[in-house]
Design an enzyme around this catalytic site. Structure first.
Site, short mmCIF file in Angstrom:
data_model
loop_
_atom_site.label_atom_id
_atom_site.label_comp_id
_atom_site.label_asym_id
_atom_site.label_seq_id
_atom_site.Cartn_x
_atom_site.Cartn_y
_atom_site.Cartn_z
N ILE A 111 -17.21 -3.43 7.90
CA ILE A 111 -18.36 -4.27 8.22
C ILE A 111 -18.37 -5.51 7.35
CG2 ILE A 111 -20.88 -4.40 8.27
CD1 ILE A 111 -20.89 -1.39 8.87
N SER A 169 -27.14 -0.82 5.01
CA SER A 169 -26.25 0.30 4.69
C SER A 169 -27.02 1.63 4.71
CB SER A 169 -25.58 0.07 3.34
OG SER A 169 -26.53 -0.13 2.31
N ASP A 216 -16.18 -5.22 -4.63
CA ASP A 216 -15.85 -3.88 -4.18
C ASP A 216 -15.20 -3.13 -5.34
OD1 ASP A 216 -15.44 -2.64 -1.07
OD2 ASP A 216 -14.34 -1.64 -2.67
N HIS A 251 -33.38 0.52 12.11
CA HIS A 251 -32.03 1.11 12.04
C HIS A 251 -31.26 0.84 13.34
CE1 HIS A 251 -29.62 4.45 9.83
NE2 HIS A 251 -28.81 3.57 10.40
N ILE A 252 -31.15 -0.42 13.70
CA ILE A 252 -30.50 -0.81 14.95
C ILE A 252 -29.16 -1.50 14.73
CG2 ILE A 252 -32.69 -1.00 16.20
CD1 ILE A 252 -32.46 -4.08 15.81
N GLY A 253 -28.62 -1.40 13.53
CA GLY A 253 -27.36 -2.09 13.24
C GLY A 253 -26.27 -1.80 14.24
N GLY A 254 -26.12 -0.53 14.61
CA GLY A 254 -25.08 -0.16 15.56
C GLY A 254 -25.60 0.08 16.96
N ASP A 288 -32.78 -2.93 7.48
CA ASP A 288 -32.57 -2.17 8.72
C ASP A 288 -32.56 -0.68 8.45
OD1 ASP A 288 -31.98 -2.06 11.56
OD2 ASP A 288 -29.94 -1.44 11.02
N GLU A 336 -36.93 7.80 7.27
CA GLU A 336 -37.02 7.20 8.59
C GLU A 336 -37.57 8.22 9.58
OE1 GLU A 336 -33.19 5.70 9.64
OE2 GLU A 336 -33.12 4.24 7.98
#
Length: 466
Positions: free
Chosen positions: A207, A284, A226, A345-348, A309, A314
């Site tokens: 991502i 994330s 990272d 939580h609509i990222g995907g 997100d 949740e």
């Protein structure tokens, strides 16, 4: 009289049951031992082994799994039961007792207590990136492989984050809400172009790297941090510490997994290290950010905007009045602040990503059921043995066991009178898994092999297929 062999899944393994073509097939929950005495005497020694019936495999799909996955399973002959939402705990516990595979997304929690009831379960498919909603260790100890789709929604999440960056910079959500209330406000105060600004990406995986490409195409500078040394894409530059990234980035976006090391990765010390007037985006996991500290950063003016997100807690269902202080104690305070974008939580959650995810995870489930292939399982040894055109007297044995020296020798001693055509074994933590193809095998041999393997003390599961 012709004979046929059907695999009957029971207690996390598949065993053979025999019946005449003119008779009704046994259901997957009938006892093999009850059927054995009256069947075995009429089976000729030279009878051939036949593939198992997929019609006896029950698959439960929850949380509106993509229709392509449902159609794919049904086209292959599996029994499929699907629901648009997750199920209440009591209903889930009842449903999971008889199914052989279950597909979920992020809302359904498969805890140890739930999995204890899953007497036939062989495989779990998480039609999403995360798998923290499943007790992975307990599932592995039961011989249940868990698959997910870690990369199929990378583009969808990256696009959402880019949209958040632009929306925060232009205060689009504030202006939209004002206009919905009838207020006209075309002021340019605290509104900026994203061109020439710096986006700092924490976690440069699939991502993060996708976002890097999109942001650079918008004329942004990209830096990333990272824990691994990862080759940069385009003109992006890796920095050596997260502190350096926080001090340089205008937009900080998080793309890390949920682990003990990432819990509260961004808290008050990190927020104070950020540039004055910067922005934070988290798509994330909710536990990665200390939301109370985030609120303090917004109130102090340290942060000009935030996009979230994901959240520590949740709702498990869609509906009204679910995102309240009962869920997270700071909710009302957070939603009262300006330039805060909150998405559920609509990222995907795009048609494209859900379609790819549906096919990818469904294929992994089907391969594990029909061939025992566990490649890309997140909790189970990854084993693949190529599929060949089996002779009529060949058998594939799938055996999971505690990873203790000497077990494989015991298995091969049991199989010593047969030709081992192919065999592959792998271990992962406390569990080892071996696939073995043998021949020649008669129907009577199948019973003997299964009974001997089933009595090995270190056995986790045993399945016989083909």
């Amino acid at each position: 009289m012709s004979t046929q062999v059907q695999h009957i899944p029971m207690m996390n393994h598949v065993i053979e049951s025999y019946f005449d073509e003119d008779d009704m097939a046994f259901s997957p929950t009938e006892s093999f031992m009850n059927a054995l005495p009256r069947r075995i005497s009429i089976l000729p020694q030279e009878s051939k082994i036949k593939p198992f019936s997929k019609g006896d495999i029950k698959i439960l799909l929850l949380e509106n799994i993509n229709d392509q996955a449902i159609v794919s399973f049904r086209d292959q002959g599996y029994q499929v039961e699907s629901y648009r939402d997750t199920l209440p705990d009591q209903v889930l516990t009842e449903k999971i007792r008889d199914v052989h595979a279950i597909g979920i997304r992020s809302k359904t929690v498969l805890s140890k207590e739930v999995l204890k009831q899953a007497k036939n379960l062989m495989v779990i498919g998480c039609y999403c990136i995360g798998t923290n909603q499943v007790d992975l260790e307990y599932a592995a100890n039961m011989g249940i492989a868990v698959f997910n789709s870690p990369f199929s929604n990378s583009r969808s999440v990256a696009e959402l984050v880019l949209a958040d960056i632009i929306s925060l910079a232009r205060r689009i959500t504030d202006r939209s809400l004002q206009l919905h209330r009838g207020e006209w406000n075309n002021s340019s105060k605290h509104c900026y172009e994203v061109r020439s600004k710096t986006v700092g990406i924490i976690g440069y995986g699939h991502i993060g790297s996708q976002l890097s490409i999109l942001a650079e195409a918008m004329g942004m500078h990209v830096i990333y941090y990272d824990i691994l040394n990862i080759m940069a894409i385009g003109k992006a530059k890796q920095v050596s510490t997260m502190e350096e990234l926080l001090s340089k980035a205008d937009f900080v976006t998080l793309h890390v997994p949920e682990t003990p090391d990432t819990k509260n990765l961004i808290s008050w010390p990190q927020i104070t290290a950020m540039k004055n007037g910067s922005y934070l985006i988290n798509s994330s996991r909710g536990s990665v950010v200390n939301t109370s500290a985030l609120i303090s950063g917004l109130k102090s003016g340290k942060l000009l905007g935030v996009a979230l997100d994901v959240y520590p807690n949740e709702p498990r269902y869609n509906g009204e009045q679910l995102f309240t202080n009962r869920l997270n104690k700071w909710t009302s305070e957070l939603i009262s602040l300006p330039n805060v974008i909150l998405t559920p939580h609509i990222g995907g959650a795009t048609i494209e990503s859900q379609s790819v995810t549906g096919l990818e995870v469904s294929e992994a489930i089907a391969n594990f059921i029909t061939q025992g292939i566990s490649i890309d399982a997140v909790n189970f040894p990854e084993v693949s043995l190529r599929q060949t055109n089996f002779a009529d007297d060949a058998l594939r044995i799938l055996f999971a066991h505690q990873d203790i020296p000497g077990v494989l020798r015991i298995v091969n001693n049991i199989l010593a009178t047969h030709n081992i055509e192919k065999q592959y074994s792998e271990s992962n933590g406390k569990i080892a898994y071996v696939i073995t193809d043998i021949s020649p095998v008669t129907q009577n041999d199948v019973h003997s092999i299964y009974n001997q393997l089933d009595k090995i003390p270190e056995k986790v599961t045993v399945r016989l297929i083909y």
